[in-house]
Design an enzyme around this catalytic site. Structure first.
Site, PDB file in Angstrom:
ATOM      1  N   LYS A 298       0.793  -1.205  -0.044  1.00 47.08           N
ATOM      2  CA  LYS A 298       0.033  -0.030  -0.116  1.00 47.08           C
ATOM      3  C   LYS A 298       0.773   1.143  -0.024  1.00 47.08           C
ATOM      4  CE  LYS A 298      -1.377   3.056   2.623  1.00 47.08           C
ATOM      5  NZ  LYS A 298      -1.517   3.984   1.957  1.00 47.08           N
TER       6      LYS A 298
ATOM      7  N   GLU B  37      10.373   1.315  10.315  1.00 48.42           N
ATOM      8  CA  GLU B  37      11.225   2.282  10.066  1.00 48.42           C
ATOM      9  C   GLU B  37      10.355   3.599  10.146  1.00 48.42           C
ATOM     10  OE1 GLU B  37      13.072   5.105   8.644  1.00 48.42           O
ATOM     11  OE2 GLU B  37      13.084   4.225   6.564  1.00 48.42           O
TER      12      GLU B  37
ATOM     13  N   CYS C 167      13.808  10.762   6.524  1.00 47.61           N
ATOM     14  CA  CYS C 167      13.998  10.588   7.919  1.00 47.61           C
ATOM     15  C   CYS C 167      15.237  10.339   8.471  1.00 47.61           C
ATOM     16  CB  CYS C 167      12.991   9.085   8.329  1.00 47.61           C
ATOM     17  SG  CYS C 167      13.591   7.941   6.913  1.00 47.61           S
TER      18      CYS C 167
ATOM     19  N   GLU D 126      10.613  16.625  14.393  1.00 46.67           N
ATOM     20  CA  GLU D 126      11.290  16.294  13.120  1.00 46.67           C
ATOM     21  C   GLU D 126      10.918  17.189  12.176  1.00 46.67           C
ATOM     22  OE1 GLU D 126      10.163  12.471  11.701  1.00 46.67           O
ATOM     23  OE2 GLU D 126      11.816  12.096  10.372  1.00 46.67           O
TER      24      GLU D 126
END
Ligand code: ADP
Length: 499
Positions: free
Chosen positions: A194, A270, A304, A401
């Site tokens: 997906k 992750e 990331c 982040e």
């Protein structure tokens, strides 16, 4: 994102490609192309031009069940293929990706916004996992262990885990798929993918090439949807799925982990990062600036592993800041398709608002914006590359982040102080530092609570190394000789009566 009922088939759009077969607006299930059962579709836009570039099916749980069933029945045969046979098809898939590199990169830039040169780099990087795991398929070795009795012998084998549900993000629409799917297929698993609803065209193009490569029907399936949560629930709840591999936010990773608990699925995650980038006073400052630009501003800061918090030691702080500002000023902003562009649009309005908020928080609490700090005049989704001095650890630039082209530079005095600051986050994905003293390099590398450490480099990602995090950045490793481990079960056979 807009979901529409299709009346006359798909909205008629087309990306100019050499290989027109790569432009797919249906999903790939059981070796065939399907619209959603409900007839709905998601409209996909180019984030730079805002043009509609296509539609993809807006599927629901029922479509997902069909894909899982197909993957489950394909698994019964695929697991029996010899490693060499699986390797051959994977190798073909890799070759097709390289042959179609230009087109795949173009699709990627148009739906995601990153500069074409970076998109080409991603296709090469993505394909390298397919090549690597085509080779690794042949090396899924077991063990023979000295028995624990005179009549006993122990052998260990590794078997494919079964159907894998792979959920992937928009920031690497190609490579995050191949990084999960290649080891799964190499091991003998089958997959239901997906992709992100923001970048599904790259995923569907990969499915077209998988079809051409000759994977048996049902081995690789892709479903697109605007209802990620419904599909996530099906993938985590369906007993035929044995493994979930997810790349995305920590928030969604936690949801999937909880949902997987009921059927005790193997999970690899992750998740987000908050990478420190440390420059010690004995560092090569020019190299550190180059590394900071590469690790901070790639994909407009939307990876990331992007450095999030930059720490420069007192003695070199001013020199580093001055050189970084100069390098940032040279970055070219614009349409990713245009030659020489370094910074494209952020993925959407929500992402832009988040970056604005983080910078505003720093500004209003006393930080100094040396350059940038606002939306660019070039495009309403491009945020100007920003350098911030005088930030502190209470600010959002330290805690969050950022996922945008914003570089806050913290000043530090001692090694102990910077290690403490660097580790002061729930995340533990990538980290970076520059310095020359070898003893300090060892100490710092060991002290950083991260899954990956870049030493005198800002670019660490490669097929041959085990990518992954610790703490709330997740668990499991992708790439390298460890990458297969997440997709196999270990079984031992204890042989008795051997006397
Ligand atoms: P990002 O913030 O980078 O978009 P997300 O974690 O929201 O990261 O998205 C990563 C992937 O997870 C995308 O494919 C998205 O559609 C999917 N996703 C988002 N929410 C859910 C959910 N509740 N269940 C399953 N998948 C989800």
């Amino acid at each position: 994102m807009e979901s529409v009922k299709l009346v006359d088939g798909n909205i008629k759009t087309m990306i100019a490609l050499n290989n027109k077969n790569l432009y797919k607006t249906d999903c790939y299930i059981n070796g065939e192309w399907h619209a959603a059962k409900n007839g709905h579709a998601i409209v996909i836009n180019n984030p730079f031009s805002k043009e509609v570039i296509g539609t993809v099916p807006d599927m629901e749980a029922a479509d997902c069940v069909e894909a899982i069933d197909a993957a489950h029945s394909a698994f019964q045969e695929w697991k029996k293929y010899t490693a060499a046979d699986r390797a051959q098809i994977l190798r073909k898939w890799y070759e097709l990706q390289i042959e179609n590199l230009e087109d795949l990169a173009k699709i990627l830039t148009i739906e995601q916004g990153k500069p074409l040169a970076e998109a080409k780099g991603e296709i090469r990087y993505g394909a390298s996992f397919v090549e690597w795991f085509a080779e690794e398929a042949k090396r899924i070795y077991g063990d023979v262990i000295p028995g624990h009795g005179r009549d006993k012998r122990i052998t260990v084998i590794k078997q494919p885990i079964g159907v894998v549900g792979a959920i992937t993000p928009w920031n690497f629409p190609n490579a995050m798929i191949t990084r999960k799917v290649s080891p799964a297929l190499a091991a003998g698993c089958t997959v239901v993918i997906k992709p992100s609803e923001l970048t599904p065209l790259s995923a569907l193009a990969l499915a077209e090439l998988a079809d051409q490569a000759g994977f048996p029907k049902g081995v690789l399936n892709i479903i697109t949807t605007s209802d990620a949560s419904a599909i996530g629930k099906e993938l985590t709840g369906n007993p035929k799925v044995k493994k979930i591999s997810f790349t995305g936010s920590t928030k969604v990773g936690k949801i999937l982990l909880k949902q997987s608990a009921d059927s005790v699925k193997k999970v690899s995650l992750e998740l987000g990062g908050n990478a420190p980038f440390i420059v010690f006073d004995d560092a090569d400052i020019d190299a550190a600036v180059k590394g900071a630009i590469a690790s901070k501003f790639r994909n407009a800061g939307q990876t990331c592993v992007c450095s999030n918090r930059i720490f420069a030691q007192e003695a070199i702080y001013d020199e580093f800041v001055e050189k970084l500002v100069k390098a940032v000023a040279a970055l070219k902003l614009g349409d990713g398709l245009e030659t020489g562009v370094n910074i494209g649009p952020l993925i959407g309005a929500k992402a832009l608002a988040f970056v604005e908020n983080v910078v505003e928080d720093a500004r209003s609490n006393g930080a100094v914006i040396l350059t940038g700090g606002k939306v660019s005049l070039v495009n309403d989704l491009i945020y100007e590359p920003t350098v911030i001095t005088n930030p502190n650890t209470g600010m959002k630039v330290f805690r969050e982040e950022i996922f945008g082209p914003v570089a806050p530079i913290f000043k530090f005095e001692t090694e102990e102080e910077v290690i403490e600051m660097a580790n002061d986050t729930p995340y533990g994905l990538a980290s970076y530092f520059y310095g020359r003293d070898y003893a300090r390099i060892w100490r710092v590398a060991e002290a950083l609570e991260y899954g990956m450490v870049g030493i005198n480099t800002g670019m660490i990602s490669t097929t041959v190394a085990p990518f992954g995090g610790i703490k709330q950045s997740g668990f499991g490793r992708e790439g390298s000789k460890y990458g297969i481990d997440d997709f196999v079960n270990i079984k031992y056979m204890c042989w008795g009566g051997v006397d």
